[in-house]
Design an enzyme around this catalytic site. Sequence first.
Site, PDB file in Angstrom:
ATOM      1  N   SER A 261      12.180  -6.355   9.708  1.00 10.19           N
ATOM      2  CA  SER A 261      12.999  -5.283   9.164  1.00 10.19           C
ATOM      3  C   SER A 261      14.416  -5.364   9.731  1.00 10.19           C
ATOM      4  CB  SER A 261      12.312  -3.943   9.448  1.00 10.19           C
ATOM      5  OG  SER A 261      12.848  -2.918   8.661  1.00 10.19           O
ATOM      6  N   ASP A 489       8.419  -4.778  -1.481  1.00 12.75           N
ATOM      7  CA  ASP A 489       8.684  -4.131  -0.188  1.00 12.75           C
ATOM      8  C   ASP A 489       9.524  -2.882  -0.432  1.00 12.75           C
ATOM      9  OD1 ASP A 489       9.858  -3.411   2.346  1.00 12.75           O
ATOM     10  OD2 ASP A 489       9.436  -5.432   3.070  1.00 12.75           O
ATOM     11  N   HIS A 517       5.720  -3.349   3.606  1.00 14.33           N
ATOM     12  CA  HIS A 517       6.908  -3.701   4.381  1.00 14.33           C
ATOM     13  C   HIS A 517       6.559  -4.775   5.389  1.00 14.33           C
ATOM     14  CE1 HIS A 517      10.720  -3.383   6.258  1.00 14.33           C
ATOM     15  NE2 HIS A 517      10.346  -2.635   7.283  1.00 14.33           N
TER      16      HIS A 517
END
Length: 548
Positions: A261, A489, A517
């Site tokens: 991320s 995502d 994710h």
Amino acid sequence: MDSSRLLRTSGAVIATAALLISGCALEDSAPSASAAARPQARGDGHAWGYSPAAGAIDTVRSRTGLAAPLAPLPKALPSALRHYYAQKLAWHACGSAGFECASLTAPLDYDRPREGDDIRLAVSRKKATGPGVHLGSLMVNPGGPGGSAVNYLQQYAGVGYPAAVRARYDMVGMDPRGVAASEPVTCLTNAEMDAYTQVDQTPDDATEVDELVGAYRKFADSCAARTGRLLAHVSTVDAARDMDILRAALGDEKLTYVGASYGTFLGATYAGLFPSRVGHMVLDGALDPSLDSERINLDQTAGFQTAFTAFVQDCLKRKDCPLTPAANVAAAGDRLSALFKQLDAHPIQAGKTRRLTESLATTGVISAMYDEAAWGLLRRALGAAQRGDGAQLLRLSDAYYERDGKGAYTNLMFANAAVNCLDLPPAFHDPDDVREALPEFRKASPVFGASLAWSALTCGYWSLPAAGRPHRIPARGAAPILVVGTTRDPATPYPWARSLASQLDSGRLLTYDGDGHTAYTRGSRCIDTAINDYLLTTTPPPAAQKCS
């Protein structure tokens, strides 16, 4: 990114995983995010009324061409930094068995390094278990900004990464500056944070707009007053430079790194600044550094609508779905929006002493969007809320904000705002900017659009100007860098991974065709094998490899 919610992180993934693992989602107090086992992916499908993939790809094409490239730093080490690079770490046992901790010294201001201004950064490692040839250190970062890499290492990566990887690498995590145990950014008290999370983020009139703006001003002013000079020196560029000092202190010639991320932005920034020092680098759930804050917020808004669509499509097949008798996604979205509206007017009881507001309920739903494994929790939480019991949905919100059962918060949200507001100019400067953008945000997400548009106003009242701007990262001369993107995502839309891989001269895109994710260690043997082989043999997967 410019948001009061935690949308650039796998921290929410970790926190919600704690609920799944704890098995206590029905109790009054939420477990700390530190109890979580690993970052888990969230689900999504296809948003109605907006095509996030097509819209984001068009934007990437236009803005990437306009954004200036991130220039590498000189290879020669400045004399003023040499003693930082020469430091030796003093390790001591900490945490669970097998883990060690140490402190790394770094300059507060890289432009004006002075020993009296040094900061100390928390580092942890677990040495390679063997067998096999030792390959050096593998640095990990779970995202954020604001996620604790030390906690992530000790609670998941150091024990949960594939055994073959842990056998060959010393697993290492360092809390970035401003985060957790590394000179943490400090803003609101616990009581003030409780009040902040309940402020109405879908204001209906001028009075509520003023209350929201007042909350953002108080948050920003508190961060400036309680954090001091550090607040101007917590950018991603600063954190990437710290990583290079740690690399040297660990005795590694090159950096091997897995970032998730926001951790992909941190890793890519390192590669842009120090391309010749990149060893193996995996960027999972990639951000696109060429986008501005408004576009990032808009793309993520569409991503969470996509995730909600997938949740509804699954929910409507189940007997316990609280969104029935809705016949389709749009109708289910209307039912959820109606629940939010009811909570806006009349918050409901959530445990013995707290109440569930619209803002807290919205955060709770968003928290569950990261991982399809949390959908069962969300179904039960929504059903309970419809019956007047908000405790379960509040627990999801608490996990997202990293609020424990005693009412204490980590500094996750403080660091999140501090880094985001320093990295990029704000998405919006005042309420009029938000009002102008509301139609586009509502188009991107009929359910979450208004809330996420108003939350993107946070950095408009920050006490410091942004130090960064949107930019491309070519990292010319770097070894092959593996960029991993998940097609659906919600938090880091797949086109961002495509864009970053195309910007990096040595970028190699690995695609996971699925929900949620991030992709590594989420159950896809194809993804895990490709990444493990790359880390252990230096051979990246074939160009444009796709997994499911």
